[in-house]
Design a protein around this motif. Structure first.
Motif, PDB file in Angstrom:
ATOM      1  N   GLN A  92      21.207   0.818 -61.442  1.00  0.00           N
ATOM      2  CA  GLN A  92      20.084   1.674 -61.851  1.00  0.00           C
ATOM      3  C   GLN A  92      20.147   3.032 -61.143  1.00  0.00           C
ATOM      4  N   PRO A 140      22.025  -3.544 -67.760  1.00  0.00           N
ATOM      5  CA  PRO A 140      20.573  -3.585 -67.915  1.00  0.00           C
ATOM      6  C   PRO A 140      19.914  -4.242 -66.703  1.00  0.00           C
ATOM      7  N   LEU A 141      18.828  -3.649 -66.227  1.00  0.00           N
ATOM      8  CA  LEU A 141      18.140  -4.171 -65.049  1.00  0.00           C
ATOM      9  C   LEU A 141      17.698  -5.612 -65.262  1.00  0.00           C
ATOM     10  N   LYS A 142      17.418  -5.962 -66.527  1.00  0.00           N
ATOM     11  CA  LYS A 142      16.930  -7.317 -66.804  1.00  0.00           C
ATOM     12  C   LYS A 142      17.927  -8.403 -66.406  1.00  0.00           C
ATOM     13  N   MET A 143      19.191  -8.016 -66.160  1.00  0.00           N
ATOM     14  CA  MET A 143      20.145  -9.018 -65.671  1.00  0.00           C
ATOM     15  C   MET A 143      19.611  -9.683 -64.413  1.00  0.00           C
ATOM     16  N   PRO A 197      16.238 -10.193 -63.157  1.00  0.00           N
ATOM     17  CA  PRO A 197      15.240 -11.254 -63.315  1.00  0.00           C
ATOM     18  C   PRO A 197      15.747 -12.436 -64.130  1.00  0.00           C
ATOM     19  N   LEU A 198      16.567 -12.169 -65.140  1.00  0.00           N
ATOM     20  CA  LEU A 198      17.044 -13.271 -65.974  1.00  0.00           C
ATOM     21  C   LEU A 198      17.896 -14.251 -65.182  1.00  0.00           C
ATOM     22  N   TRP A 248      16.767 -12.911 -75.057  1.00  0.00           N
ATOM     23  CA  TRP A 248      16.599 -11.670 -74.272  1.00  0.00           C
ATOM     24  C   TRP A 248      17.854 -11.257 -73.512  1.00  0.00           C
ATOM     25  N   GLY A 249      18.842 -12.130 -73.414  1.00  0.00           N
ATOM     26  CA  GLY A 249      19.921 -11.853 -72.468  1.00  0.00           C
ATOM     27  C   GLY A 249      21.314 -11.755 -73.083  1.00  0.00           C
ATOM     28  N   SER A 306      16.083 -18.307 -73.225  1.00  0.00           N
ATOM     29  CA  SER A 306      15.830 -17.002 -72.611  1.00  0.00           C
ATOM     30  C   SER A 306      17.069 -16.121 -72.683  1.00  0.00           C
ATOM     31  N   TYR A 307      18.237 -16.713 -72.441  1.00  0.00           N
ATOM     32  CA  TYR A 307      19.446 -15.890 -72.543  1.00  0.00           C
ATOM     33  C   TYR A 307      19.769 -15.553 -74.000  1.00  0.00           C
TER      34      TYR A 307
END
Lengths: 411, 411
Positions: free
Chosen positions: B136, B99-102, B104-105, B76-77, B72-73
């Motif tokens: 954000q 990035p906001l995805k930090m 959930p990841l 996507w990370g 996953s990292y």
């Protein structure tokens, strides 16, 4: 990067051991001396206060007290008259070792001030005794400039810690007071160790401190959060007001009376008349009974304003002492007054004001938060922190110590 | 100087009101979001831990867990893989909005790590969620670089405060972690307000925190003073050891396994075998039961060493989580072991170690002292402070966050 780090490290750890050993020993020396001096100061201050309260006619001789303080500083104390600011200036740009006589002079001047009924505090006295005593080690141990700076910090820390019985606040105060908005940690360990030793020594002499209690601390709520910020703003503006007025009175006395010893004589005369007209000794001296009362129940809403005027006038006229206990008085009574229309418990608002006005006036928000926790317990921490940090922000970029440097803007 | 000050001031106070109003609003926004995210994280982490403890066979699938985290990292990370260091780097030299995805990841990665039985913490997760969520607002409110820096600080502060239930420590941690040995106060009020809101929000969701108690705190004595310094030295060396070993394992994995997703697979396999051979889950996960036991009575003296190895190996292999709860474990059990030959109560030594090893590893002595006070009460303050500050000094100039900058040498 890493192999360099490794090499660096093996040398480092040995240096640390030597550093710690050296400063444990110095902390013992400075801490025991300054703690003992603070204990002696507290005992004699207590005696002077009790004697005055039992013989109120002595307040009529306040001009004489002023003359004594004025003459002693004029003839023997020209080189130590700047007090706390002198310590800060030596920390910023070292010039010469603080003369040891700063300690007895400020002790004597403060006792005379309180004995005859001036309105002043005690932290200036303790800090100056601490700094002057500590700095003598510079000569004895032939310390280098960098170590001397740490040493002066330990003196400030020790004096503050012992006089209020708050070692952690003392340790952080000595680091924070130097620059507005910036702290450096070189002196952190020495400052902490000396504060702990000084506080211990003061207790060893069986000299205690006043206990303040906030019996009932509510759980945080959104409305309380906003009220705490609002209270902090008021405390910050009070601190700003104190700094402006103390500098104002100082300038008035300086510009109208050229011969310094005359200033406390004239000031003392005015003060004696004012105290006579007020018909109460509530607003002179340290004012500890009123501070305690502020935690209990409603007081006159103008208490803080009268104390502010009397203290700034006393200090502006050239009497000796400190600003902090009066700032505690102003903050606690102002907090008490805010309880008339803020939905927080009166003791909590008094406690928040107690440390927050001090935080604003000296620009030491973390030391004051820690002091609140040391005095009132950890439960008050969040309320006290919001008040201290907000007050710090609102008190402007100049506090009561004109030699503080702006290390970092407040916003 | 003074008339200039006066002019300066009238503008200043208005700016302060706007500054406070703005940051109260942002603190509410960031605090509520980050506090809620932390509450969700704590609840799911608790679930994952209980599920694992009830179905121990899942630990056999640790390599699979590693593969999931690694893939996953990797896919996507890539742009958020540096975690806490990335936040610090953005604070030092801003490049791009986190990035906001930090969020959930790292949440997902941490839950997987704990679910399958890795040894890790949670503050990294909370801090990264906090930083990513807070950042954000930079876009939404079109904040300037200076405000963005404050905003990122509030995110770190909020995450830390909510995940441990220690708002004051969170507020100071966010300021202290940026540079070693230096603190600037620009972000002090926003950091504090957001920490208080985030902590309140987490409690509002009825998510509580573990309570640690030091039932019996002795009065300070000269011998205790020296022992407290000695304990601080040991805690500092343990912190140094942790930092060195975590970097070491990281480098070993990086140099031997070029394809990143493979690292946690191999690491997970080794870990699963080790846990099987140890025959206990005591050293994996957060380890809260053992931390609590360390306050009670004697534990095996080697507990701290096993936890240190397992955690540094887990994190070095690329699993996610934080370092802080393992550092609490290491400190508390090491303190517990020191009670075998130091004349201080076992609970006090455990509490001192709990915060002091963390202080040394992250170079945040004042935040850790305040955390000790928030967790154990004000009475432990002096012991905790001596341990935290001494440990800070002895842990060297590199901690677990390689992106920390040395702001001021330690001695």
């Amino acid at each position: 990067m890493h192999s360099q780090g490794q090499r660096f490290r093996s040398i480092e750890q040995t240096t640390y051991f030597l550093f710690v050993a050296k400063w444990v020993l110095i902390a013992l020396g400075v801490g025991i001396l300054v703690g003992s001096a603070s204990a002696f100061f507290l005992v004699s201050l207590d005696w002077a206060t009790r004697w005055r309260e039992a013989h109120l006619w002595i307040i009529g001789l306040l001009p004489l007290g002023g003359l004594i303080v004025g003459l002693s500083y004029h003839y023997w104390g020209q080189d130590v008259v700047k007090g706390n600011n002198q310590l800060l200036e030596e920390l910023h740009t070292p010039r010469q070792i603080i003369p040891l006589k700063m300690a007895p002079l400020v002790l004597f001047g403060t006792l005379v001030t309180h004995f005859f009924g001036g309105s002043a505090g005690r932290e200036g006295t303790a800090v100056q005794m601490g700094g002057a005593i500590a700095d003598q080690f510079t000569r004895w141990l032939r310390l280098k400039p960098r170590d001397r700076k740490i040493l002066l910090t330990t003196g400030i820390s020790a004096g503050f810690a012992a006089v209020f019985g708050t070692p952690l606040a003392g340790a952080v105060f000595a680091l924070e007071v130097l620059m507005i908005g910036r702290v450096r940690y070189e002196a952190l360990l020495p400052s902490l160790l000396t504060a702990v030793v000084a506080d211990y020594t003061c207790h060893w002499w069986e000299v205690g401190h006043t206990h303040y209690a906030i019996p009932d601390i509510p759980a945080m709520q959104p409305t309380f959060f906003i009220w705490a910020v609002a209270a902090g703003i008021v405390f910050g503006l009070a601190a700003l007001c104190f700094s402006v007025v103390v500098h104002y009175f100082g300038n008035v006395f300086k510009s109208t009376l050229k011969y310094p010893p005359l200033r406390p004589v004239v000031g003392g005369t005015v003060l004696a008349v004012v105290v006579y007209l007020l018909g109460t000794t509530k607003y002179i001296g340290l004012g500890v009974p009123t501070i305690l009362a502020a935690f209990e129940g409603p007081l006159p809403f103008y208490d803080f304003a009268l104390k502010l005027l009397l203290t700034t006038f006393t200090l502006g006229a050239g009497f000796k002492g400190g600003e902090v206990t009066p700032l505690f008085f102003i903050g606690a009574t102002l907090g008490n007054a805010l309880a008339y229309f803020m939905p927080l418990p009166v003791a909590l608002l008094a406690g928040m004001g107690f440390v927050a006005v001090f935080s604003g006036a000296t620009n030491t928000p973390i030391a004051c938060t820690i002091m609140g926790i040391e005095l009132f317990g950890a439960e008050s921490g969040v309320f006290v922190a919001i008040a201290c940090v907000t007050a710090y922000l609102f008190s402007g970029h100049s506090g009561i110590y004109s030699s503080q440097i702006v290390g970092s803007p407040k916003h």
